[in-house]
Write a protein that holds these residues in place. Structure first.
Motif, PDB file in Angstrom:
ATOM      1  N   GLY A  79       0.341 -70.887  11.629  1.00  0.00           N
ATOM      2  CA  GLY A  79      -0.487 -70.482  11.017  1.00  0.00           C
ATOM      3  C   GLY A  79      -0.029 -69.623   8.609  1.00  0.00           C
ATOM      4  O   GLY A  79       1.250 -70.189   8.532  1.00  0.00           O
ATOM      5  N   SER A  80      -1.017 -68.788   8.736  1.00  0.00           N
ATOM      6  CA  SER A  80      -1.131 -68.406   6.774  1.00  0.00           C
ATOM      7  C   SER A  80      -1.058 -67.466   6.759  1.00  0.00           C
ATOM      8  O   SER A  80      -2.343 -66.882   7.333  1.00  0.00           O
ATOM      9  N   SER A  81       0.072 -66.494   5.697  1.00  0.00           N
ATOM     10  CA  SER A  81      -0.654 -65.172   5.719  1.00  0.00           C
ATOM     11  C   SER A  81      -1.168 -65.092   4.181  1.00  0.00           C
ATOM     12  O   SER A  81      -1.553 -64.296   3.735  1.00  0.00           O
ATOM     13  N   ASP A  82      -1.261 -66.778   3.964  1.00  0.00           N
ATOM     14  CA  ASP A  82      -1.464 -66.456   2.331  1.00  0.00           C
ATOM     15  C   ASP A  82      -2.804 -65.889   1.995  1.00  0.00           C
ATOM     16  O   ASP A  82      -3.801 -65.394   3.017  1.00  0.00           O
ATOM     17  N   GLY A  83      -2.888 -64.986   1.177  1.00  0.00           N
ATOM     18  CA  GLY A  83      -4.156 -64.148   0.077  1.00  0.00           C
ATOM     19  C   GLY A  83      -4.218 -63.091   1.292  1.00  0.00           C
ATOM     20  O   GLY A  83      -5.396 -62.125   1.636  1.00  0.00           O
ATOM     21  N   PHE A  84      -3.984 -62.846   2.731  1.00  0.00           N
ATOM     22  CA  PHE A  84      -3.462 -61.400   2.780  1.00  0.00           C
ATOM     23  C   PHE A  84      -3.473 -60.407   2.223  1.00  0.00           C
ATOM     24  O   PHE A  84      -2.435 -60.077   2.151  1.00  0.00           O
ATOM     25  N   ALA A  85      -4.633 -59.264   2.445  1.00  0.00           N
ATOM     26  CA  ALA A  85      -4.195 -57.958   2.260  1.00  0.00           C
ATOM     27  C   ALA A  85      -5.358 -56.873   3.162  1.00  0.00           C
ATOM     28  O   ALA A  85      -6.322 -57.254   3.844  1.00  0.00           O
ATOM     29  N   ALA A  86      -4.382 -55.578   3.103  1.00  0.00           N
ATOM     30  CA  ALA A  86      -4.558 -54.596   4.326  1.00  0.00           C
ATOM     31  C   ALA A  86      -5.631 -54.052   4.084  1.00  0.00           C
ATOM     32  O   ALA A  86      -5.816 -54.014   2.604  1.00  0.00           O
ATOM     33  N   ARG A  87      -6.392 -53.457   5.559  1.00  0.00           N
ATOM     34  CA  ARG A  87      -7.556 -52.811   4.575  1.00  0.00           C
ATOM     35  C   ARG A  87      -7.965 -51.591   5.843  1.00  0.00           C
ATOM     36  O   ARG A  87      -7.529 -52.006   6.714  1.00  0.00           O
ATOM     37  N   GLN A  88      -8.528 -50.215   5.546  1.00  0.00           N
ATOM     38  CA  GLN A  88      -8.408 -49.639   6.139  1.00  0.00           C
ATOM     39  C   GLN A  88     -10.095 -49.646   6.679  1.00  0.00           C
ATOM     40  O   GLN A  88     -10.849 -50.193   7.196  1.00  0.00           O
ATOM     41  N   LEU A  89     -10.010 -49.498   8.351  1.00  0.00           N
ATOM     42  CA  LEU A  89     -10.541 -49.826   9.916  1.00  0.00           C
ATOM     43  C   LEU A  89     -11.772 -48.353   8.449  1.00  0.00           C
ATOM     44  O   LEU A  89     -10.995 -47.290   9.149  1.00  0.00           O
ATOM     45  N   THR A  90     -12.898 -49.275   9.276  1.00  0.00           N
ATOM     46  CA  THR A  90     -14.486 -48.128   8.674  1.00  0.00           C
ATOM     47  C   THR A  90     -14.948 -48.304  10.132  1.00  0.00           C
ATOM     48  O   THR A  90     -15.674 -49.852  10.841  1.00  0.00           O
ATOM     49  N   PRO A  91     -16.491 -47.505  10.177  1.00  0.00           N
ATOM     50  CA  PRO A  91     -17.501 -47.751  11.282  1.00  0.00           C
ATOM     51  C   PRO A  91     -18.225 -49.256  10.506  1.00  0.00           C
ATOM     52  O   PRO A  91     -18.728 -50.003  11.548  1.00  0.00           O
ATOM     53  N   LYS A  92     -18.386 -49.935   9.545  1.00  0.00           N
ATOM     54  CA  LYS A  92     -18.948 -50.628   8.808  1.00  0.00           C
ATOM     55  C   LYS A  92     -18.073 -51.659   9.942  1.00  0.00           C
ATOM     56  O   LYS A  92     -19.169 -52.838  10.174  1.00  0.00           O
ATOM     57  N   ILE A  93     -16.947 -51.895   9.252  1.00  0.00           N
ATOM     58  CA  ILE A  93     -15.976 -53.222  10.217  1.00  0.00           C
ATOM     59  C   ILE A  93     -16.364 -53.112  11.119  1.00  0.00           C
ATOM     60  O   ILE A  93     -16.891 -54.470  12.030  1.00  0.00           O
ATOM     61  N   LEU A  94     -15.876 -51.940  11.960  1.00  0.00           N
ATOM     62  CA  LEU A  94     -16.820 -52.084  13.904  1.00  0.00           C
ATOM     63  C   LEU A  94     -17.815 -52.192  13.919  1.00  0.00           C
ATOM     64  O   LEU A  94     -17.504 -53.066  15.063  1.00  0.00           O
ATOM     65  N   ARG A  95     -19.253 -52.049  13.295  1.00  0.00           N
ATOM     66  CA  ARG A  95     -19.818 -52.820  13.447  1.00  0.00           C
ATOM     67  C   ARG A  95     -20.269 -54.086  13.115  1.00  0.00           C
ATOM     68  O   ARG A  95     -21.366 -54.511  14.144  1.00  0.00           O
ATOM     69  N   GLU A  96     -19.685 -54.594  13.174  1.00  0.00           N
ATOM     70  CA  GLU A  96     -19.447 -56.279  12.872  1.00  0.00           C
ATOM     71  C   GLU A  96     -19.229 -56.371  13.807  1.00  0.00           C
ATOM     72  O   GLU A  96     -19.160 -58.007  13.841  1.00  0.00           O
ATOM     73  N   ALA A  97     -18.190 -56.534  14.623  1.00  0.00           N
ATOM     74  CA  ALA A  97     -17.856 -56.950  15.398  1.00  0.00           C
ATOM     75  C   ALA A  97     -17.703 -57.608  16.504  1.00  0.00           C
ATOM     76  O   ALA A  97     -18.887 -56.498  17.597  1.00  0.00           O
ATOM     77  N   ASP A  98     -18.188 -58.398  17.083  1.00  0.00           N
ATOM     78  CA  ASP A  98     -18.769 -59.169  18.441  1.00  0.00           C
ATOM     79  C   ASP A  98     -17.457 -58.680  19.548  1.00  0.00           C
ATOM     80  O   ASP A  98     -17.924 -58.168  21.079  1.00  0.00           O
ATOM     81  N   LEU A  99     -16.458 -58.707  19.387  1.00  0.00           N
ATOM     82  CA  LEU A  99     -15.065 -58.101  20.495  1.00  0.00           C
ATOM     83  C   LEU A  99     -13.528 -57.551  19.666  1.00  0.00           C
ATOM     84  O   LEU A  99     -13.795 -57.679  18.153  1.00  0.00           O
TER      85      LEU A  99
END
Length: 197
Positions: A67-87
């Protein structure tokens, strides 16, 4: 890309710089080989080091597995991010609890990654060989509920076996223990995806 044809998987840990980036980038790399443009894997942290790259040893592990870690930047978990997830695949039971506190409706879509790997193995043992799914997005959207139905067949002997150790600010050997706990779960998920895609 049509959003209804995209399966969104979210990996969650604490700082979003050690464990969940490894899970994100290796699942994405593997799933892209199986079904390009179907899966979108992202990650977030319950107490994220927002904007930070993956830790150097985590980045090395990602590269080791292709894999590649290029461009990775940590982000804070939010309700909006959770709502968009199928799993939602968390790195520890505590993270699963924090997801539930943020959005209890995700109960049947949220698992620790090691628990989920055992559950899909139990699902295959119960159902036997089934043909590749003709509608991959529909199959994966239904999968969390199907996996939850065999939870009782996939219980860990020790609750700690559901968690991936947190190596943050610890020695290199703890990063390798993280790798040893995380890699088999990722490989199990990728093998399952290959068989059913």
């Amino acid at each position: 890309m049509d959003s209804s044809s995209t399966i969104r998987i979210l990996t969650v840990c604490t700082g979003n710089i050690c464990r969940s980036p490894v899970a994100e980038r290796l699942l994405q790399a593997g799933l892209d080989q199986i079904r390009p443009d179907v899966f979108q894997v992202r990650s977030a942290g319950t107490r994220a080091m927002v904007g930070d790259p993956a830790q150097p040893i985590s980045a090395d592990i990602i590269r080791t597995y292709g894999g590649s870690s290029d461009g990775f930047a940590a982000r804070q978990l939010t309700p909006k991010i959770l709502r968009e997830a199928d799993l939602v695949l968390t790195m520890a039971a505590t993270h699963r609890g924090e997801v539930m506190q943020m959005d209890a409706s995700l109960l049947k879509r949220t698992f620790t990654i090691r628990e989920f790997a055992r559950m899909i193995e139990a699902l295959e043992q119960r159902d036997g060989d089934s043909p590749a799914a003709p509608d991959v997005p529909a199959f994966w959207r239904a999968l969390p509920a199907r996996a939850a139905s065999v939870r009782h067949l996939a219980l860990a002997q020790d609750a700690a076996d559901n968690d991936v150790v947190d190596p943050y600010r610890r020695g290199e050997e703890i990063y390798h223990r993280m790798e040893d706990e995380l890699a088999p779960a990722i490989l199990t998920i990728l093998r399952f995806a290959r068989r059913h895609s």
